[in-house]
Design an enzyme around this catalytic site. Structure first.
Site, PDB file in Angstrom:
ATOM      1  N   HIS A 187      26.146   0.535  30.141  1.00 21.86           N
ATOM      2  CA  HIS A 187      25.881   1.483  30.935  1.00 21.86           C
ATOM      3  C   HIS A 187      25.527   1.565  31.887  1.00 21.86           C
ATOM      4  CE1 HIS A 187      27.663   3.376  26.756  1.00 21.86           C
ATOM      5  NE2 HIS A 187      27.133   2.973  25.918  1.00 21.86           N
TER       6      HIS A 187
ATOM      7  N   HIS B 278      24.992  -4.495  26.434  1.00 22.10           N
ATOM      8  CA  HIS B 278      25.332  -3.577  25.994  1.00 22.10           C
ATOM      9  C   HIS B 278      24.880  -2.728  26.939  1.00 22.10           C
ATOM     10  CE1 HIS B 278      28.062  -0.429  22.996  1.00 22.10           C
ATOM     11  NE2 HIS B 278      26.929   0.568  24.407  1.00 22.10           N
ATOM     12  N   GLU B 279      23.834  -1.684  26.558  1.00 20.98           N
ATOM     13  CA  GLU B 279      23.071  -1.157  27.229  1.00 20.98           C
ATOM     14  C   GLU B 279      23.027  -1.060  29.268  1.00 20.98           C
ATOM     15  OE1 GLU B 279      22.685   2.276  25.985  1.00 20.98           O
ATOM     16  OE2 GLU B 279      22.719   1.432  23.967  1.00 20.98           O
TER      17      GLU B 279
ATOM     18  N   HIS C  16      27.382   0.561  34.802  1.00 11.33           N
ATOM     19  CA  HIS C  16      28.595   2.000  35.444  1.00 11.33           C
ATOM     20  C   HIS C  16      27.912   3.164  36.284  1.00 11.33           C
ATOM     21  CE1 HIS C  16      31.988   3.701  33.314  1.00 11.33           C
ATOM     22  NE2 HIS C  16      31.885   4.116  34.532  1.00 11.33           N
TER      23      HIS C  16
END
Length: 602
Positions: free
Chosen positions: A393, A389-390, A396
């Protein structure tokens, strides 16, 4: 008794390296001094924007550069503070950075009002006259949308100067919850005494032993409930701050102000809440299945996180999790995987829990630094999902910053959660494709269903609570602990239905949710997860153009409005279709899981 280590005892390889930002604290302090001087210089530019196109460019570029230097200082101080919130020196650095934010905000607060004071035609004429301003065209277009909500230069300076004061409630909450609360010793599954923490709490709630879950639940809330009136005071003050800001800027509500700042239409929020409430029956069905399979006479709130299939069939050490993450994300192409590997190799991740460390996980950094990830690692499937998940980020951020100029080198909060939850969906698909053991597949499906429950349903529940207390405060209601707990308890009961006992402690859950201080942030977890479902399906279709459309979304930053960025990626978030797709996937996986779980129970 297992103890949480001191920061100094954590192996260096498992900590992030902040020296690429500043070599040491002395360099940080030199940067602070330079920024203060730069801020004073920028303040002297007030009144010069309309003199010429060249002046408009020079002042605009100077302000962006000032904010760029400020972000670097802020990131260094916040990362250093978060690694040990009890470190007095780190607290001091963080305080300096926060004070500097207020100083810079006051020194530049005149800029936007002065730009917006120019008639649109006159402003566009200046932009057209200076070729260097064309790269700021989208910035000026977006800024123009705030004309009716921007105050005079003097008023903006006054508000900017008070930004540190307005943030006091959130800061107090953070210090209290992360550093000052002392949790009791509880027993783990083996009967060992362990020091309870927020990180360990999540692990104990997954225990297969009901007594372990119940003990951890009641122990944690016994601490928060001691300070419920203090937390009511901090949250009430934060809500008043949001409402005050919205009112003085001529918005109809705090929600309108928050969504407008991200250029997200109100229909996105309204559609989410309506669609989720339309599908509460699916959540009730899942809750009732959990009760049936676990064979519990009563299902409590602390029973909602233990795997229905029993002991976790999958666990990963941190090195093992790195390899699994690389495999799961390989569908995004070799360049993406190579950049993930750089994160693993470059001490960009602070891995394990230590005393005083901020709880939870996040991805940080800024335009001139690499992305940084904070974890509180446990050898669990949940931690693998958190890592992926991180990393979403962080990738991105990486792709945005390497493909956009600084003024567009960040992205709206609205699209931020989409990249992270797309990664989670890709990991789920990878595990379902590679794990053939029925017990393992059931566990993965259970994890997905729990993730959906915790993101789409739970965060929308949070959003409803958040909106309610803002509305009530605006109407003159006093947000006491009892008032908020009554609404929260009733709301929780409506979401989970009659199949679960709403333990009295859960009515105070709002006391331990930091996101209520983030000003209408939580709904975006729900919209992001739902949008990610559609995007993951597009990536996994094998169509390279769909994968490239997703990668282009990662590269877009804030170069276009968030709704437009997502439409180009293949998802129109102004319509309910993407939400319906997500609920369809949830129902299909629930059906598969129900069959597997019942067969395994025989």
């Amino acid at each position: 008794m297992k103890q949480i280590p001191e920061r100094a005892a954590v192996p260096e390889a498992l900590t992030w390296d902040l020296t690429p930002i500043y070599a040491d604290d002395a360099a940080f302090k030199q940067a602070v001094a330079a920024i203060k001087a730069q801020a004073k210089q920028v303040a002297t530019k007030q009144g010069q924007l309309a003199e010429s196109a060249g002046d408009l460019y020079e002042v605009t570029a100077a302000i962006f550069d000032l904010n760029r230097q400020l972000e670097k200082v802020y990131v260094y101080a916040s990362l250093k503070n978060d690694q040990d919130t009890s470190d007095a020196n780190a607290q001091a650095l963080s305080g300096q950075a926060e004070s500097l934010v207020a100083t810079v905000a006051a020194a530049t607060s005149w800029y936007e009002p002065e730009v917006l004071a120019l008639p649109q035609v006159a402003l566009q004429a200046l932009i057209d006259a200076e070729p260097r301003l064309t790269e700021y065209q989208h910035f000026f277009d977006v800024l123009g949308e705030q004309r009716d909500h921007t105050l005079s230069a003097a008023e903006e300076k006054l508000l900017a100067g008070a930004s540190d004061i307005f943030g006091a409630s959130a800061k107090t909450y953070s210090v209290l919850s992360d550093a000052d609360l002392k949790f009791p010793v509880v027993q783990d599954e083996a009967g060992n005494d362990v020091q309870l923490s927020e990180g360990l709490y999540g692990v104990l709630l997954q225990s297969t032993q009901p007594k372990v879950r119940e003990q951890a639940f009641k122990a944690l809330y016994s601490v928060y409930q001691q300070f419920r009136h203090t937390f009511a005071s901090t949250l009430s003050s934060e809500v008043k701050t949001h409402n005050f800001s919205a009112e003085v800027r001529h918005y109809g509500s705090a929600r309108e102000a928050a969504m407008s700042s991200n250029n997200v239409p109100a229909v996105v929020y309204d559609t989410l809440v309506k669609t989720v409430n339309d599908h509460l029956d699916s959540l009730h069905k899942y809750v009732n299945l959990r009760k049936e399979i676990l064979g519990l006479p009563e299902l409590h709130m602390y029973d909602l996180y233990t795997p229905i299939t029993g002991e976790p069939s999958l666990s990963y050490t941190y090195p093992e999790a790195q390899q699994e993450a690389l495999k799961a994300l390989s569908v995004l192409g070799p360049d993406y995987v190579a950049n993930v590997q750089k994160m693993f190799d470059g001490r960009a991740i602070d891995v394990v829990e230590n005393k005083g460390k901020r709880t939870g996980a996040y991805s940080g950094g800024m335009y001139d630094t690499k992305p940084y990830i904070l974890l509180n690692w446990q050898d669990s499937l949940e931690s693998l999902f958190t890592l992926v998940h991180e990393m979403g980020h962080s990738m991105h951020s990486h792709y945005t910053r390497t493909n956009q100029p600084y003024q567009y080198g960040d992205y709206s909060i609205f699209v931020a959660e989409i990249a992270s939850t797309t990664n989670e969906n890709l990991l789920t698909d990878y595990l379902l494709k590679t794990q053939t053991d029925p017990q393992v597949r059931a566990y993965v499906l259970n994890h997905y269903l729990d993730g959906f429950k915790g993101t789409v349903y739970r965060q929308t529940q949070f959003a409803e609570f958040e909106d309610y207390i803002h509305q009530q405060a605006a109407a003159g209601e006093t947000l006491t602990a009892d008032f908020m707990s009554k609404f929260y308890g009733d709301l929780n009961q409506r979401y989970y239905g009659d199949g679960v006992i709403s333990d009295p402690q859960i009515a105070d859950e709002w006391t331990r949710i930091p996101h209520f201080y983030y000003d209408y942030y939580v709904y975006q977890y729900s919209t992001g997860f739902a949008a990610a479902t559609t995007l993951a399906q597009r990536i996994l279709s094998g169509d390279a153009t769909k994968r490239d459309a997703y990668l282009n979304y990662l590269k877009s930053g804030s170069s276009a409005l968030p709704i437009e960025v997502m439409q180009k990626a293949g998802v129109d978030m102004t319509k309910p279709d993407y939400l319906e797709t997500a609920f369809k996937t949830f129902d299909e996986r629930l059906a598969e899981f129900s069959k597997l779980a019942r067969e395994l129970k025989k």
